[in-house]
Scaffold this active site. Structure first.
Site, PDB file in Angstrom:
ATOM      1  N   TYR A   5       0.811  -1.222   0.000  1.00  0.00           N
ATOM      2  CA  TYR A   5       0.000   0.000   0.000  1.00  0.00           C
ATOM      3  C   TYR A   5       0.845   1.273   0.000  1.00  0.00           C
ATOM      4  O   TYR A   5       0.345   2.357  -0.264  1.00  0.00           O
ATOM      5  CB  TYR A   5      -0.936   0.023   1.214  1.00  0.00           C
ATOM      6  CG  TYR A   5      -2.002  -1.072   1.206  1.00  0.00           C
ATOM      7  CD1 TYR A   5      -2.128  -1.941   0.136  1.00  0.00           C
ATOM      8  CD2 TYR A   5      -2.871  -1.221   2.270  1.00  0.00           C
ATOM      9  CE1 TYR A   5      -3.081  -2.941   0.128  1.00  0.00           C
ATOM     10  CE2 TYR A   5      -3.840  -2.221   2.262  1.00  0.00           C
ATOM     11  CZ  TYR A   5      -3.927  -3.075   1.187  1.00  0.00           C
ATOM     12  OH  TYR A   5      -4.880  -4.062   1.187  1.00  0.00           O
ATOM     13  N   LYS A  22       3.328 -15.670   2.467  1.00  0.00           N
ATOM     14  CA  LYS A  22       3.200 -16.365   1.180  1.00  0.00           C
ATOM     15  C   LYS A  22       4.622 -16.746   0.759  1.00  0.00           C
ATOM     16  O   LYS A  22       5.106 -16.344  -0.310  1.00  0.00           O
ATOM     17  CB  LYS A  22       2.498 -15.437   0.172  1.00  0.00           C
ATOM     18  CG  LYS A  22       2.102 -16.082  -1.128  1.00  0.00           C
ATOM     19  CD  LYS A  22       0.943 -17.045  -1.019  1.00  0.00           C
ATOM     20  CE  LYS A  22       0.658 -17.693  -2.355  1.00  0.00           C
ATOM     21  NZ  LYS A  22      -0.213 -18.868  -2.266  1.00  0.00           N
ATOM     22  N   ASP A  54      -3.298 -18.133   1.813  1.00  0.00           N
ATOM     23  CA  ASP A  54      -4.502 -18.754   1.233  1.00  0.00           C
ATOM     24  C   ASP A  54      -5.065 -19.809   2.179  1.00  0.00           C
ATOM     25  O   ASP A  54      -6.283 -19.912   2.371  1.00  0.00           O
ATOM     26  CB  ASP A  54      -4.202 -19.337  -0.166  1.00  0.00           C
ATOM     27  CG  ASP A  54      -2.825 -19.980  -0.273  1.00  0.00           C
ATOM     28  OD1 ASP A  54      -2.020 -19.830   0.667  1.00  0.00           O
ATOM     29  OD2 ASP A  54      -2.555 -20.641  -1.286  1.00  0.00           O
ATOM     30  N   ASP A  62      -5.268  -6.745   6.017  1.00  0.00           N
ATOM     31  CA  ASP A  62      -6.456  -5.979   5.626  1.00  0.00           C
ATOM     32  C   ASP A  62      -7.582  -6.939   5.241  1.00  0.00           C
ATOM     33  O   ASP A  62      -8.721  -6.838   5.698  1.00  0.00           O
ATOM     34  CB  ASP A  62      -6.064  -5.087   4.430  1.00  0.00           C
ATOM     35  CG  ASP A  62      -7.147  -4.104   4.063  1.00  0.00           C
ATOM     36  OD1 ASP A  62      -8.140  -3.984   4.810  1.00  0.00           O
ATOM     37  OD2 ASP A  62      -7.001  -3.436   3.013  1.00  0.00           O
TER      38      ASP A  62
END
Ligand code: NAD
Length: 362
Positions: free
Chosen positions: A141, A191, A223, A247
């Site tokens: 972000y 990840k 995931d 988020d």
């Protein structure tokens, strides 16, 4: 103990729920022998209307010179068409920046008496009580460079996922500290099978775990974390993750509790005051009608006692009072089943304050 709390009611139901929280803090003062000074500031739409900016300098100054900041909510249809910095949300983002809050804590708690309100089956959500810790200032972000450019095959877009080891260590350390104060299980979400940033994240987590031998560290790919949150949410104690994963996962997890009116949050800085606010927005559809549920703000106030004021007994007393009142069947309109009688914002506030007095005086 003498403390100064900055109160920023904001817009919509913000003033209604923060008013109830101020009364709650005054009740805690009376029961525990503290003295709290309240410093009120404007933020969001009301600040645009009255000061010409969503975050007046006076608000920044009173927030940063207080021991903690309690915020209601900002925004509403009146200001929806504002541009750029003239939007209420710009006030909130500016405040977070000026307080240098780098970590967002969201407890995900399912109260037994409200397990039926979850979108998941009651047996899946029973006993759910975990915290999501999200890094707030780095990652995708904020990374540079970003933007659009012409490439060989037409338009290209670019976002940058950048983290320093220092930033990763700060949030992970807070994760270990938070787990240490709870059930001593930390799940680090990344990840690492794909992303370089996640591989460093995992290395730092492993290195820090040597400093916290009492905390059990595990790693879960993002995931899989998303699946586990709906499959078996009761398995978690503390989840720690980077900005974008946090988020998404925190909103996913929030929904299993059944009501947005019950969700608190804390945003913490390295040294200065923390920012405490309900997860919900300004709810313009019910503003001014006495229908708002103040419990998310009460639970945010409990977090303020725990994380900024270092008064865990006061935090527990508030949380117990909220649990007791919900068990007794008290419901604001957002929690009530069809046909159930409902409490107004003030009635719910009174009920929690009465339960608090009874709990502490016992
Ligand atoms: P919202 O959270 O304000 O409302 C969503 C729904 O939940 C509404 O039906 C509302 O009545 C209900 N609700 C929310 N809080 C409640 C409470 N405490 N008690 C009972 N019911 C409650 O979200 P929205 O409608 O998408 O946004 C309204 C405004 O709030 C927008 O201007 C948005 O930008 C702003 N907003 C602000 C924040 C913040 O200040 N942190 C967060 C989200 C949205």
């Amino acid at each position: 103990m003498e403390k100064r709390i900055a109160v920023l009611p904001g817009d919509g139901i913000g003033p209604e729920v923060t008013q109830e929280a101020v009364h709650l803090i005054q009740t805690v003062d009376g029961l525990f022998g503290h003295h709290t000074e309240f410093a009120y500031g404007k933020i969001g739409g009301i600040a645009i209307d009255e000061e010409g900016t969503p975050l007046p300098q006076a608000t920044v100054e009173l927030a940063s010179s207080s021991d903690a900041v309690l915020l209601g909510a900002v925004g509403g249809p009146k200001w929806d068409k504002g541009q750029g910095n003239m939007r209420p949300e710009a006030g909130l983002l500016g405040l977070r920046k000026s307080l240098a809050v780098y970590a967002n804590l969201r407890p995900i708690t399912v109260f037994d008496s409200l397990a039926h309100a979850s979108t998941l089956k009651p047996e899946v959500v029973k006993g759910v009580d975990f915290v999501i810790l999200r890094e707030l200032t780095g990652g995708l972000y904020f990374g540079q460079p970003r933007g659009r450019r012409e490439g060989d095959q037409g338009l290209e877009v670019l976002d940058t996922l950048l983290y320093s080891e220092v930033e990763i260590e700060a949030i992970l350390r807070l994760g270990f500290e938070t787990a240490r104060k709870r059930n001593k299980r930390l799940t680090s979400v990344d990840k690492a099978n794909v992303l370089e940033s996640s591989r460093l994240w995992r290395e730092v987590a492993e290195r820090l775990s040597a400093d916290y031998p009492d905390v059990e560290l595990s790693h879960v790919l993002v995931d899989n974390a998303a699946m586990q949150i709906v499959k078996n949410p009761a398995q978690f104690d503390v989840l720690v993750t980077e900005n974008m994963f946090g988020d998404i996962l925190s909103d996913e997890a929030a929904m299993i509790t059944g009501s947005i009116g019950l969700l608190p949050s804390a945003s913490l800085s390295q040294q200065g005051p923390g920012l405490y606010e309900p997860v919900h927005g300004s709810a313009p559809d019910i503003a001014g009608k006495g229908l708002a549920n103040p419990l998310a703000t009460f639970l945010s106030t409990a977090m303020m006692y725990r994380y900024s004021l270092n008064l865990p007994d006061e935090a527990k007393a508030i949380e117990l009072a909220v649990t007791t009142v919900l068990q007794s069947g008290a419901r604001t309109a957002d929690l009530a089943l069809p046909g159930e009688s409902t409490y107004s914002t003030r009635q719910m506030g009174d009920a929690v304050r009465d339960a608090l007095k009874r709990g502490v005086q016992q």
